[in-house]
Write an enzyme that holds these catalytic residues in place. Structure first.
Site, mmCIF file in Angstrom:
data_model
loop_
_atom_site.group_PDB
_atom_site.id
_atom_site.type_symbol
_atom_site.label_atom_id
_atom_site.label_comp_id
_atom_site.label_asym_id
_atom_site.label_seq_id
_atom_site.Cartn_x
_atom_site.Cartn_y
_atom_site.Cartn_z
ATOM 1 N N ARG A 1 -16.081 11.313 -11.624
ATOM 2 C CA ARG A 1 -14.997 12.462 -11.954
ATOM 3 C C ARG A 1 -14.071 12.491 -10.752
ATOM 4 N NH1 ARG A 1 -16.115 17.940 -15.475
ATOM 5 N NH2 ARG A 1 -16.198 16.314 -16.820
ATOM 6 N N HIS B 1 -10.290 11.166 -20.675
ATOM 7 C CA HIS B 1 -11.690 11.624 -20.695
ATOM 8 C C HIS B 1 -12.289 10.878 -21.613
ATOM 9 C CE1 HIS B 1 -15.186 13.986 -19.956
ATOM 10 N NE2 HIS B 1 -14.924 15.263 -20.615
ATOM 11 N N GLN C 1 -15.723 11.879 -23.772
ATOM 12 C CA GLN C 1 -15.399 12.945 -24.686
ATOM 13 C C GLN C 1 -14.839 12.495 -25.981
ATOM 14 O OE1 GLN C 1 -15.769 16.789 -23.664
ATOM 15 N NE2 GLN C 1 -15.917 16.445 -26.085
ATOM 16 N N ASP D 1 -8.028 22.425 -26.291
ATOM 17 C CA ASP D 1 -8.540 22.320 -24.719
ATOM 18 C C ASP D 1 -7.852 23.311 -24.029
ATOM 19 O OD1 ASP D 1 -9.873 21.850 -22.681
ATOM 20 O OD2 ASP D 1 -8.689 19.900 -22.280
ATOM 21 N N CYS E 1 -13.467 20.698 -26.299
ATOM 22 C CA CYS E 1 -14.570 19.924 -25.506
ATOM 23 C C CYS E 1 -15.672 20.670 -24.601
ATOM 24 C CB CYS E 1 -13.688 18.907 -24.745
ATOM 25 S SG CYS E 1 -12.352 19.740 -23.762
ATOM 26 N N ARG F 1 -22.311 14.482 -26.719
ATOM 27 C CA ARG F 1 -21.953 14.051 -25.597
ATOM 28 C C ARG F 1 -23.294 12.984 -25.301
ATOM 29 N NH1 ARG F 1 -18.140 16.094 -21.995
ATOM 30 N NH2 ARG F 1 -18.497 14.048 -20.739
#
Ligand code: CP
Ligand code: NVA
Length: 307
Positions: free
Chosen positions: A101, A128, A131, A223, A263, A291
């Site tokens: 990340r 991402h 996701q 988001d 998300c 996830r």
């Protein structure tokens, strides 16, 4: 052929995504060989905070019989302590896979270029993918298909939006994106998605009007307006995104059986109202659960014995 790394959704072919979706469904039903990743260690290199990504990868790795190791912002110093090239080569001597990340997508790319082990993007400023792949799994679960499902994304044209654009275009879902001017998704992603949509039968639409985008949508997705690393822009962004909140009156414009996705983490009262978050339309916790199942499928594909 299995992919070596996972940096963006567009690294994958539709058939590979379908394979991941099938594998995630199997894993969710608990059909798996015992400890397929026994003896393997996954490094979680996180320059930014995380709850879902970190916990779901750590738990997923444990459920597959392997172990994981968290390397956080103190050790990584935002990528300033050492080059991604050195880091990737050193870690390739200890680990069997990396989830990175990073603030900048280029750092994840550089790590992948020098790494002898798979590198999975656990969110960068650009993409991402874990996701979006998990979200495809959730949408397929809810609708029994992806092709032709009508999605609307309202808000910032950010990392999550980019990966959703790529995923929709690859798998034939329709996606209308509404952003304020100045917050459109990256031009290169849009152009790639438009070209891909022609092959898959997907439809991609860009708009500046939330109401227009959500019309007849079966999925409304949003988001945060201010992503990690953009905190200094928060006050300006709150002004610029006025009128882009997903609230009950906006959802009324959508399909009667619309589902709401996010998300997470959500900034309740900004991009989404409390009422929508707590409504029967919201499936955000199912989405978060998935996830785990999708990322186990990703780990098995990239780090497992089978191709
Ligand atoms: N959705 C998501 O990636 O959450 P975290 O930032 O908590 O990992
Ligand atoms: N766009 C958000 C997503 C968090 C999961 C961010 O980058 O902070």
């Amino acid at each position: 052929m299995k992919p070596r790394h996972l940096l963006t959704v567009r690294d994958l072919k539709p058939s590979q995504i379908q394979g991941l979706l099938n594998s995630a469904a199997d894993l969710k039903r608990n059909r798996k060989e015992i400890d397929p990743l026994a003896g393997k260690t996954l490094g979680l290199l996180f320059q930014k905070p995380s709850v879902r990504t970190r916990v779901s990868f750590e738990v997923g790795m444990a459920q597959l019989g392997g172990r994981s190791l968290y390397i956080g912002p103190v050790e990584l110093q935002g990528g300033q302590r050492e080059s991604s090239k050195d880091l990737a080569q050193v870690l390739s001597r200890y680990l069997d896979g990396i989830v990175a990340r990073t603030f900048s997508h280029e750092q994840a790319e550089e790590m992948a270029a020098w790494s002898r082990i798979p590198v999975i993007n656990g969110l960068s400023d650009f993409a991402h993918p874990c996701q979006a792949l998990s979200d495809l799994f959730t949408i397929q679960e809810k609708f029994g298909r992806l092709k032709g499902v009508r999605l609307a994304y309202i808000g910032d044209g950010n990392n999550v939006c980019h990966s959703l654009l790529e995923a929709s275009a690859l798998m034939g879902a329709q996606l209308a994106v509404a952003t304020p001017p100045g917050y459109r998704p990256d031009r290169s992603v849009v152009q790639w998605a438009l070209a891909q949509a022609k092959k898959s039968g997907s439809r991609i639409l860009l708009s500046m009007k939330p109401k227009e985008a959500v019309r007849e949508a079966q999925v409304v997705y949003t988001d945060v307006w201010t992503s990690m690393g953009q905190e200094r822009e928060q006050a300006q962004r709150r002004k610029d995104f006025r009128g882009f909140q997903v609230d009950s009156s906006l959802l009324k414009q959508a399909d009667k059986k619309v589902i709401f996705m996010h998300c997470l983490p959500a900034h309740r009262g900004e991009e989404v109202s409390n009422e929508v978050m707590d409504s029967r339309y919201a499936i955000v916790y199912d989405q978060a659960e998935n996830r785990l199942h999708m990322q186990k499928a990703i780990l098995l594909t990239l780090m497992g014995r089978r191709t």
